[in-house]
Design a protein around this motif. Structure first.
Motif, mmCIF file in Angstrom:
data_model
loop_
_atom_site.group_PDB
_atom_site.id
_atom_site.type_symbol
_atom_site.label_atom_id
_atom_site.label_comp_id
_atom_site.label_asym_id
_atom_site.label_seq_id
_atom_site.Cartn_x
_atom_site.Cartn_y
_atom_site.Cartn_z
ATOM 1 N N PRO A 147 -9.654 -5.019 7.385
ATOM 2 C CA PRO A 147 -8.378 -4.967 7.735
ATOM 3 C C PRO A 147 -7.853 -6.558 7.297
ATOM 4 N N SER A 159 0.963 -1.104 0.063
ATOM 5 C CA SER A 159 -0.064 -0.138 -0.056
ATOM 6 C C SER A 159 0.919 1.360 -0.043
ATOM 7 N N GLY A 162 -9.060 -4.550 13.577
ATOM 8 C CA GLY A 162 -7.706 -4.235 13.120
ATOM 9 C C GLY A 162 -6.659 -4.515 13.827
ATOM 10 N N PRO A 209 -9.302 4.749 7.457
ATOM 11 C CA PRO A 209 -8.741 4.210 6.287
ATOM 12 C C PRO A 209 -8.628 5.399 5.225
ATOM 13 N N CYS A 252 -14.401 -1.326 4.194
ATOM 14 C CA CYS A 252 -13.210 -2.405 3.914
ATOM 15 C C CYS A 252 -12.858 -2.947 5.214
ATOM 16 N N GLY A 296 -2.776 -3.377 4.996
ATOM 17 C CA GLY A 296 -3.871 -2.607 4.511
ATOM 18 C C GLY A 296 -5.204 -3.238 4.804
ATOM 19 N N ALA A 297 -6.125 -3.189 3.828
ATOM 20 C CA ALA A 297 -7.433 -3.826 3.979
ATOM 21 C C ALA A 297 -7.919 -4.008 2.408
ATOM 22 N N ALA A 314 -2.672 7.106 5.969
ATOM 23 C CA ALA A 314 -1.794 6.255 5.805
ATOM 24 C C ALA A 314 -0.275 6.723 5.840
ATOM 25 N N ARG A 373 -9.852 2.643 13.204
ATOM 26 C CA ARG A 373 -9.251 2.723 12.001
ATOM 27 C C ARG A 373 -9.805 3.926 11.315
ATOM 28 N N ASP A 389 -4.213 1.429 6.599
ATOM 29 C CA ASP A 389 -5.726 0.818 6.922
ATOM 30 C C ASP A 389 -5.833 -0.343 7.724
#
Length: 390
Positions: free
Chosen positions: A249, A26, A265, A297, A247, A119-120, A302, A295, A283
């Protein structure tokens, strides 16, 4: 952290010549790898990703890549100098005590410092795949959905978040008949009532039908396409259907590691540390918050977390991570930038600006909580100064 979770204990920074493993493909992973080199880390840095593609930015996927006006390569991030890329084989397990990651093909990689940035993935709804509905999370998704949308007469978007609204905007620009279905008012959770109403009105003015109702099920349609059956029994049909309902995780590979992981997460402390020699960003992270670990996202978060996580990995006395909420979107002919947090209710004050519309919200104590720039080219630092100035 929860009972049984690995704690960081005494913190020993990763030595400058230590081996650092970054797991994920990511923007957080790429930023962390670049930040290590930028801070003078001379040891080996290896980035491991289950995707076949080098790290890329996701925002273009719902814009130029989706419309076909930009090549998928345009989303790729700048080359990672002096970073070993191991692509196409995801991480499958983590042994914190042994400082070892196991990949899906059985390969093991040792590390002195580990950055978790997996990420997710797109959340979906039951039956979506069997019904031919799509999600949009990676480059392959963008290619496939783009081909469908560009040839569709009708498009149904399930989900009223930023991604759903952006895809609805693109589909409408391409000439499709668009229905957006959301079980809650679109965009309100992120943008508050005032701004969300502005953008929903713009969507409806552009010809999008907005329905606020849950989807009961998705069904494959004879001859192609998908039917969305709503809670009321009403049916909406589309040649292409996108499910954009958030989304989830990517933490499954951390099972058994002793780290504090769950559906919300990977839980970290205020320095983004998850365990001895382990930090996390992006994420996948559930960061401390007054109401619990949450989280956030979004792209900007990020990037900020990745740089702060590297600090926590290589410095003896890093500063705690402090979130600086920032989000932007382009849809239905409008550009919106948000800094801070916008309340669910309440009217803003308009800040004098010759460049466009700038709105600011205040809390009950009169302290500014958020700023929104609508069709206004003001930079993010400038908006942050407006928020801080009050």
């Amino acid at each position: 952290m929860s009972p049984g979770a690995v704690t960081t204990g005494a913190v020993t920074p990763v030595p400058p010549d230590g081996r650092v493993l970054v797991v994920g493909g990511s923007i957080a992973a790429a930023t962390a790898a670049r930040a290590l080199r930028g801070r003078g880390h001379t040891g080996p840095v290896t980035l491991v990703s289950g995707e076949r593609h080098p790290p890329y930015a996701r925002p273009p996927l719902s814009k130029g890549v989706l419309t076909g006006t930009e090549e998928p390569g345009s989303a790729q991030l700048p080359d990672l100098a002096d970073v070993e890329l191991r692509l196409g084989v995801p991480a499958a397990g983590l042994d914190v005590a042994a400082r070892r990651v196991t990949l899906a093909d059985g390969t093991t990689l040792d590390w002195d410092g580990l950055v978790v940035a997996t990420g997710a993935r797109a959340r979906t709804i039951p039956g979506a795949e069997a019904a031919g509905a799509r999600t949009l999370r990676d480059l392959d998704d963008a290619r496939e959905l783009g081909a469908l949308v560009r040839g569709a007469r009708s498009v149904v978007v399930v989900g009223g978040g930023p991604l759903g609204m952006e895809v609805a905007s693109v589909a409408r620009d391409l000439g499709a008949r668009v229905t957006l279905v959301s079980d809650v008012p679109p965009l309100r959770a992120l943008m508050g009532d005032h701004v969300s109403r502005l953008l929903v009105a713009a969507a409806e003015a552009a010809g999008v039908t907005v329905v606020t109702e849950p989807v009961r099920e998705l069904l494959a349609r004879d001859g192609g396409g998908t039917t969305a059956v709503l809670a009321s029994g009403h049916r909406v049909e589309g040649d292409a259907v996108l499910v954009a309902v958030g989304c989830r995780p990517n933490v499954e590979w951390l099972a058994g590691s002793g780290l504090d992981v769950g559906p919300g997460g990977l839980v970290v402390d205020e320095f983004l540390r998850a365990g001895p020699g382990v930090v996390a960003a992006g994420d996948v992270v559930a960061h401390p918050h007054p109401v619990g670990a949450l989280r956030t996202p979004y792209w900007s978060n990020a990037v900020d977390q990745a740089m702060a996580a590297v600090d926590a990995l290589v410095e003896a006395e890093p500063a705690p991570f402090r979130a600086r909420p920032y989000f932007w979107t382009e849809q239905f002919g409008h550009s919106v930038k948000l800094v801070g947090a916008l309340p669910d209710v309440g009217e803003p004050e308009e800040v004098a600006s010759a460049a466009g519309t700038v709105l600011r919200w205040r809390g009950p104590d009169g302290v500014p909580t958020g700023v929104a720039a609508i069709d206004c080219p003001l930079s993010v630092p400038r908006l942050r100064r407006l928020l801080a100035a009050g």
